[in-house]
Design an enzyme around this catalytic site. Structure first.
Site, PDB file in Angstrom:
ATOM      1  CB  VAL A  41      -0.879   0.190   1.369  1.00 54.14           C
ATOM      2  CG1 VAL A  41      -1.647   1.441   1.287  1.00 54.14           C
ATOM      3  CG2 VAL A  41      -1.661  -1.321   1.342  1.00 54.14           C
ATOM      4  CB  CYS A  42       2.179   3.784  -1.610  1.00 49.17           C
ATOM      5  SG  CYS A  42       1.495   3.987  -3.309  1.00 49.17           S
ATOM      6  NE  ARG A  43      -1.244  11.791  -1.597  1.00 48.21           N
ATOM      7  CZ  ARG A  43      -1.514  12.366  -2.930  1.00 48.21           C
ATOM      8  NH1 ARG A  43      -1.073  11.623  -3.906  1.00 48.21           N
ATOM      9  NH2 ARG A  43      -2.277  13.256  -3.159  1.00 48.21           N
TER      10      ARG A  43
END
Length: 98
Positions: free
Chosen positions: A62-64
């Protein structure tokens, strides 16, 4: 590269599935909220900390917005890890955060 949407992840969690999350955002970004139970390993440190991951487990990265996580997935896949990119990242996440 395997992909999963934030909605699909939320649905799996609501079904009681146990999922492993690696959040590759920077520490200050994660401080604003992360998926409960997610482990923060910033992308810049991934090469040095990937030994903390178990190749027998599946991880959702997961990231932004999905860009850094897709780079992390490509990198980890090249070392034999079982990883999935959460497309849309935390911008698409509507589930609980901690």
């Amino acid at each position: 590269m395997k992909q999963i949407t934030a909605k699909e992840v939320e649905s799996l969690l609501n079904q009681g599935k146990t999922l492993n999350f690696i959040d590759v955002r920077e520490v200050e970004e994660v401080a604003e909220g992360k998926i409960p139970g997610a482990v923060n390993i910033p992308l810049s440190l991934l090469e040095y900390r990937m030994n903390e991951l178990d190749k027998e487990k599946e991880y959702i990265i997961v990231c932004r917005s999905g860009g850094r996580s897709s780079r992390a997935v490509q990198f980890l896949e090249s070392y034999g890890y079982n990883v999935i990119n959460m497309s849309g990242g935390m911008l698409d996440w509507e589930g609980p955060v901690e």
